[in-house]
Motif scaffolding. Structure first.
Motif, mmCIF file in Angstrom:
data_model
loop_
_atom_site.group_PDB
_atom_site.id
_atom_site.type_symbol
_atom_site.label_atom_id
_atom_site.label_comp_id
_atom_site.label_asym_id
_atom_site.label_seq_id
_atom_site.Cartn_x
_atom_site.Cartn_y
_atom_site.Cartn_z
ATOM 1 N N GLU A 103 17.411 6.923 -13.020
ATOM 2 C CA GLU A 103 17.335 8.382 -13.191
ATOM 3 C C GLU A 103 18.705 9.031 -13.013
ATOM 4 O O GLU A 103 19.105 9.897 -13.793
ATOM 5 N N GLU A 104 19.419 8.590 -11.965
ATOM 6 C CA GLU A 104 20.736 9.165 -11.701
ATOM 7 C C GLU A 104 21.717 8.826 -12.821
ATOM 8 O O GLU A 104 22.548 9.657 -13.200
ATOM 9 N N GLU A 107 20.924 11.086 -15.715
ATOM 10 C CA GLU A 107 21.393 12.445 -15.393
ATOM 11 C C GLU A 107 22.910 12.548 -15.568
ATOM 12 O O GLU A 107 23.428 13.519 -16.140
ATOM 13 N N LYS A 110 23.913 12.505 -19.209
ATOM 14 C CA LYS A 110 23.630 13.818 -19.790
ATOM 15 C C LYS A 110 24.751 14.806 -19.440
ATOM 16 O O LYS A 110 25.230 15.567 -20.301
#
Length: 142
Positions: A103-104, A107, A110
Motif C-alpha cells: 500500500e505504501e 501511495e 502515486k
C-alpha cells in the motif's frame, strides 16, 4: 589398586553366572531423564499425540515441612497453545507488513507521478510564457 585412589569408576561389561549382591542383583532407576520433548518421546516410544508431560522422569521426596513433593524438569521444545498463538501472531505480522508495504509503495508511486506531472506542467507553462514574451518582443521590434 593403590591405597591413594579414593574412587573407582567401573562398568559391568558382562554378567557372570550369578548376580553380585548389592551391585547387579537389583536394577537402579534413572536419576535424571531427558528434558527435551522429542527425546522423551523417543525414550518411551510415544507418538506425536501422546502427552509428554505424563512421562517426564521426576523424583518424589518429602520437604522440610513433611509434605510429599514431586520435582520434574521443565520440558523444552514442548508445543503448547501459547507457542502456536505466538507463531500465528508472527505469521499475521509478516502478512500485514507485506500488505502495508504494498500500500505504501503504491501511495509513493502515486505521489511521485503527481509531482512529475506538476514539474512537467510547470516546465510547459514556463516554456509557453517564454515563447509568448519572445513573440511579443518580436512583434514590437517589427
Amino acid at each position: 589398586v593403590g591405597a591413594d585412589i579414593a574412587v573407582l569408576n567401573l562398568v559391568v561389561s558382562s554378567m557372570g553366572p550369578a548376580p553380585v549382591p548389592g551391585l547387579t542383583d537389583e536394577p537402579v532407576p534413572r536419576r535424571l531423564g531427558p528434558k527435551r520433548a522429542n527425546n522423551i518421546r523417543k525414550l518411551f516410544n510415544l507418538d506425536k499425540n501422546d502427552d509428554v508431560r505424563k512421562y517426564v522422569i521426576a523424583r518424589e521426596f518429602t520437604n522440610k515441612k513433611g509434605i510429599q513433593q514431586r520435582k520434574a524438569p521443565k520440558i523444552q521444545r514442548l508445543v503448547t497453545p501459547l507457542m502456536l498463538q505466538r507463531k500465528r501472531a508472527r505469521k499475521a505480522e509478516k502478512l500485514n507488513s507485506v500488505l502495508r508495504n504494498k500500500e505504501e509503495a503504491a501511495e509513493y508511486k502515486k505521489l511521485v507521478a503527481q509531482r512529475l506531472a506538476e514539474q512537467k506542467e510547470a516546465r510547459r507553462s514556463l516554456l509557453s510564457q517564454r515563447r509568448s514574451t519572445r513573440k511579443s518582443l518580436k512583434a514590437a521590434a517589427e
